[in-house]
Motif scaffolding. Structure first.
Motif, PDB file in Angstrom:
ATOM      1  N   HIS A  65      58.926  61.056  17.595  1.00 49.09           N
ATOM      2  CA  HIS A  65      57.971  61.302  18.357  1.00 49.09           C
ATOM      3  C   HIS A  65      57.239  59.842  18.733  1.00 49.09           C
ATOM      4  O   HIS A  65      56.732  59.644  20.076  1.00 49.09           O
ATOM      5  CB  HIS A  65      56.857  62.003  17.804  1.00 49.09           C
ATOM      6  CG  HIS A  65      57.109  63.392  17.763  1.00 49.09           C
ATOM      7  ND1 HIS A  65      57.409  64.245  18.982  1.00 49.09           N
ATOM      8  CD2 HIS A  65      57.423  64.106  16.722  1.00 49.09           C
ATOM      9  CE1 HIS A  65      57.683  65.456  18.545  1.00 49.09           C
ATOM     10  NE2 HIS A  65      57.514  65.557  17.186  1.00 49.09           N
ATOM     11  N   LEU A  66      57.708  58.637  18.071  1.00 50.65           N
ATOM     12  CA  LEU A  66      57.346  57.261  18.470  1.00 50.65           C
ATOM     13  C   LEU A  66      58.388  56.834  19.650  1.00 50.65           C
ATOM     14  O   LEU A  66      58.206  55.619  20.071  1.00 50.65           O
ATOM     15  CB  LEU A  66      57.411  56.548  17.393  1.00 50.65           C
ATOM     16  CG  LEU A  66      56.181  56.567  16.112  1.00 50.65           C
ATOM     17  CD1 LEU A  66      56.423  56.000  15.098  1.00 50.65           C
ATOM     18  CD2 LEU A  66      55.060  56.074  16.900  1.00 50.65           C
ATOM     19  N   GLY A  67      59.630  57.718  19.793  1.00 51.90           N
ATOM     20  CA  GLY A  67      60.398  57.192  20.854  1.00 51.90           C
ATOM     21  C   GLY A  67      61.842  56.915  20.423  1.00 51.90           C
ATOM     22  O   GLY A  67      62.657  56.713  21.528  1.00 51.90           O
ATOM     23  N   ALA A  68      62.155  56.912  19.160  1.00 55.65           N
ATOM     24  CA  ALA A  68      63.485  56.566  18.760  1.00 55.65           C
ATOM     25  C   ALA A  68      64.431  57.767  18.885  1.00 55.65           C
ATOM     26  O   ALA A  68      64.212  58.886  19.047  1.00 55.65           O
ATOM     27  CB  ALA A  68      63.477  56.234  17.079  1.00 55.65           C
ATOM     28  N   GLU A  69      65.840  57.634  19.227  1.00 57.11           N
ATOM     29  CA  GLU A  69      66.761  58.384  19.096  1.00 57.11           C
ATOM     30  C   GLU A  69      66.931  58.523  17.586  1.00 57.11           C
ATOM     31  O   GLU A  69      67.100  57.633  16.799  1.00 57.11           O
ATOM     32  CB  GLU A  69      68.017  58.123  19.810  1.00 57.11           C
ATOM     33  CG  GLU A  69      69.127  58.859  19.531  1.00 57.11           C
ATOM     34  CD  GLU A  69      70.293  58.536  20.302  1.00 57.11           C
ATOM     35  OE1 GLU A  69      71.348  59.220  19.785  1.00 57.11           O
ATOM     36  OE2 GLU A  69      70.316  57.387  20.891  1.00 57.11           O
ATOM     37  N   VAL A  70      66.928  59.931  16.917  1.00 50.40           N
ATOM     38  CA  VAL A  70      67.034  60.252  15.712  1.00 50.40           C
ATOM     39  C   VAL A  70      68.042  61.082  15.502  1.00 50.40           C
ATOM     40  O   VAL A  70      68.205  62.126  16.166  1.00 50.40           O
ATOM     41  CB  VAL A  70      65.835  60.666  15.074  1.00 50.40           C
ATOM     42  CG1 VAL A  70      65.756  61.175  13.699  1.00 50.40           C
ATOM     43  CG2 VAL A  70      64.529  59.769  15.305  1.00 50.40           C
ATOM     44  N   THR A  71      68.845  60.920  14.511  1.00 49.31           N
ATOM     45  CA  THR A  71      69.902  61.713  13.712  1.00 49.31           C
ATOM     46  C   THR A  71      69.653  61.950  12.330  1.00 49.31           C
ATOM     47  O   THR A  71      69.432  61.117  11.614  1.00 49.31           O
ATOM     48  CB  THR A  71      71.486  61.129  14.000  1.00 49.31           C
ATOM     49  OG1 THR A  71      71.812  60.806  15.293  1.00 49.31           O
ATOM     50  CG2 THR A  71      72.378  62.102  13.331  1.00 49.31           C
ATOM     51  N   LEU A  72      69.544  63.107  11.903  1.00 55.24           N
ATOM     52  CA  LEU A  72      69.191  63.390  10.833  1.00 55.24           C
ATOM     53  C   LEU A  72      70.321  64.233   9.792  1.00 55.24           C
ATOM     54  O   LEU A  72      70.897  65.128  10.515  1.00 55.24           O
ATOM     55  CB  LEU A  72      67.945  64.621  10.629  1.00 55.24           C
ATOM     56  CG  LEU A  72      67.349  65.230   9.171  1.00 55.24           C
ATOM     57  CD1 LEU A  72      67.027  64.090   8.366  1.00 55.24           C
ATOM     58  CD2 LEU A  72      66.385  66.196   9.620  1.00 55.24           C
ATOM     59  N   VAL A  73      70.847  63.519   8.973  1.00 55.60           N
ATOM     60  CA  VAL A  73      72.134  64.016   8.126  1.00 55.60           C
ATOM     61  C   VAL A  73      71.719  64.960   7.075  1.00 55.60           C
ATOM     62  O   VAL A  73      70.983  64.334   6.088  1.00 55.60           O
ATOM     63  CB  VAL A  73      72.781  62.705   7.759  1.00 55.60           C
ATOM     64  CG1 VAL A  73      74.101  63.248   7.081  1.00 55.60           C
ATOM     65  CG2 VAL A  73      73.162  61.973   8.736  1.00 55.60           C
ATOM     66  N   SER A  74      71.862  66.138   7.035  1.00 57.72           N
ATOM     67  CA  SER A  74      71.285  67.102   5.971  1.00 57.72           C
ATOM     68  C   SER A  74      72.606  67.670   5.286  1.00 57.72           C
ATOM     69  O   SER A  74      73.699  68.145   5.835  1.00 57.72           O
ATOM     70  CB  SER A  74      70.547  68.279   6.623  1.00 57.72           C
ATOM     71  OG  SER A  74      70.365  69.252   5.699  1.00 57.72           O
ATOM     72  N   SER A  75      72.793  67.612   4.116  1.00 59.63           N
ATOM     73  CA  SER A  75      73.902  68.119   3.219  1.00 59.63           C
ATOM     74  C   SER A  75      73.697  69.687   3.236  1.00 59.63           C
ATOM     75  O   SER A  75      74.508  70.246   2.527  1.00 59.63           O
ATOM     76  CB  SER A  75      73.894  67.556   1.919  1.00 59.63           C
ATOM     77  OG  SER A  75      72.678  67.681   1.068  1.00 59.63           O
TER      78      SER A  75
END
Length: 485
Positions: free
Chosen positions: A213-223
């Motif tokens: 929400h601050l504007g970063a592209e985000v990838t969340l790695v979940s096992s």
């Protein structure tokens, strides 16, 4: 005739986080002689590098998101061009200024806590402490210092509140610049171009949500199959949908094998051989208790296999004169629980009235957007109860049908309550909503006081309000005379 003075009860507190602070303050208010030993600053990690700054960052991200989504209620947050489409944003995120404010605010909170302790008569000692048997703490001015300049503080009661630190992996060593722990995020001067978050537990989910929400592209790695493993599955499903709707990439069933720094960023290699490139990587793979090297084993304090201090419901360890509070113990790692443990420990040590801590009454919150708040009995408890779980009924109401939610543009979230089928006593609840942390209190009170759904539904809720959904759910669980068999 000589006057006989009764010696004050001496209490030494190691660690000034929520548990240690509450213990020291309570003990001083009850007339004990108190010494607090803290190595970094009063407030500990919770105030200086964890809860206070992280939740402040999240609040800032919420403000940004409110502006960004204001169009749904008819407010334009952009300068329109000739065709009515936005040509430039009317706001910008200055992460350097945000982080400067967060650190300053955390420091101010720590200073306020110091003043409260000093006003109560607590002696504060800056240094590194370790047990010297069951009734003393040795304090050095620097970690691992050898020599004769140790200060030995004797006590009738010792409170250990040493907290925990981010877990680090050999295959992904944080460098404070590109590969980061959550304590190192506040050194960033600009929003990461692409933040890869390894770990989809509470910490990983909260920061992934905030930075997206601050504007970063985000990838969340979940096992795991779903983000927030161990949480209510309906709630986790809502959050994962919200993440994806915001543009976040969620890689489920993906385990990070290693993280390497490149010239311009990082590469995260997954166990199946895939590589994810980004500008920064946040390692959110849990925490470890700060119990190593404290002389616990020598003093006879029992530890769990994970290194956490074993305590009972009054925060007492296996050694009668030693108590422990907070993330270093085998209780819930919550600031509210740490504070309660610290206060309970002192009350018990000084022989005051004490009510053992009941973890079934603990309310917790995950500060994603929307938030998840839970208290008491949940779906895991129903499954574990087996046949006994059939006496539990549940009702869930989506917020999308709530009139107040419609007014302010809320489309995701729900209120869920668990109650006894026969008596209607409320056993637990889950709320997924913006500011769910502010809505869970009536459910917490209901669980604590064993109120029935009918007693809760007798309360008047403001119309329109989000809290009215709690009343609506309780009414749906109405118990008819003779039971709902």
């Amino acid at each position: 005739m000589a006057t006989v003075f009764e010696r004050k009860h001496r209490i030494a507190v190691l660690g000034g986080g929520p548990g240690g602070y509450e213990a020291a303050l309570t003990a001083a208010q009850l007339g004990a002689e108190v010494t607090l030993i803290e190595r970094a600053g009063v407030g500990g990690a919770a105030v200086l590098t964890d809860v206070v700054p992280s939740k402040s960052l999240i609040a800032t991200a919420e403000a940004v998101n409110t502006i960004r989504e204001s169009a749904m209620v008819g407010v334009q947050a952009f300068a329109p061009g000739e065709n009515g489409k936005p040509v430039r944003p009317e706001f910008a995120v200055n992460l350097a200024a945000i982080n400067k404010r967060l650190i300053a605010m955390a420091g101010a909170q720590s200073t306020d806590m110091v003043h409260s302790l000093e006003d109560a008569g607590v002696r504060i000692v800056q240094g590194f402490g370790r047990l010297d048997g069951p009734n003393a703490i040795m304090v050095a001015t620097s970690e691992g210092e050898e020599g004769t300049d140790f200060d030995r503080i004797e006590a009738d009661t010792v409170i250990l509140a040493v907290g925990a630190s981010p877990r680090e992996l050999d295959s992904a060593k944080p460098d404070g610049e590109r590969i980061l722990t959550w304590k190192q995020l506040y050194d960033l001067t600009s929003v990461p171009e692409h933040l890869i978050v390894v770990g989809s537990g509470v910490t990983g989910a909260e920061f992934a949500s905030a930075y997206r929400h601050l504007g970063a592209e985000v990838t969340l790695v979940s096992s795991r199959d779903q983000v927030l493993p161990g949480e209510d599955s309906d709630a986790a499903s809502v959050i994962e949908h919200a993440f994806k709707r915001s543009g976040m990439s969620v890689l489920s069933k993906s385990r990070a094998e290693k993280v390497e720094r490149t010239e311009e960023g990082v590469i995260v290699t997954l166990s199946d051989g895939r590589e994810v490139e980004g500008s920064h990587c946040l390692m959110a793979v849990g925490s470890i208790p700060n119990t190593h090297g404290l002389g616990l084993e020598e003093a006879g304090v029992q530890l769990s296999d994970s290194g956490h201090i074993r305590v009972n419901k009054v925060a007492r360890t296996s050694v009668p004169s030693i108590y422990a509070a907070g993330d270093c113990t085998d209780f819930y790692p919550l600031a509210s629980v740490a504070s309660m443990q610290g206060r309970t420990a002192i009350m018990h040590a000084l022989g005051d009235f004490v009510r053992p801590i009941d973890l079934d009454n603990v309310a917790s919150n995950i500060f994603t957007q929307p938030e998840i708040s839970t208290v008491g009995f949940g779906e895991d408890d129903v499954r574990e109860a087996g046949a006994d779980g059939h006496n539990t009924v549940m009702h869930m109401l989506p917020l999308s049908i709530n009139p107040r939610a419609k007014m302010i543009g809320i489309k995701e979230g729900f209120v869920k309550l668990y109650a006894s089928r026969s008596s209607g006593v409320i056993r637990g609840g889950v709320i997924v909503a913006p500011k769910a942390s502010e809505l869970i209190l009536p459910v917490s009170l209901a669980v604590l006081r064993r109120l029935t759904v009918d007693q809760l539904s007798d309360a008047f809720a403001v119309y329109p309000s989000l809290s009215s959904s709690i009343i609506d759910v309780s009414r749906a669980l109405h118990v008819r005379p003779g039971g709902n068999e």
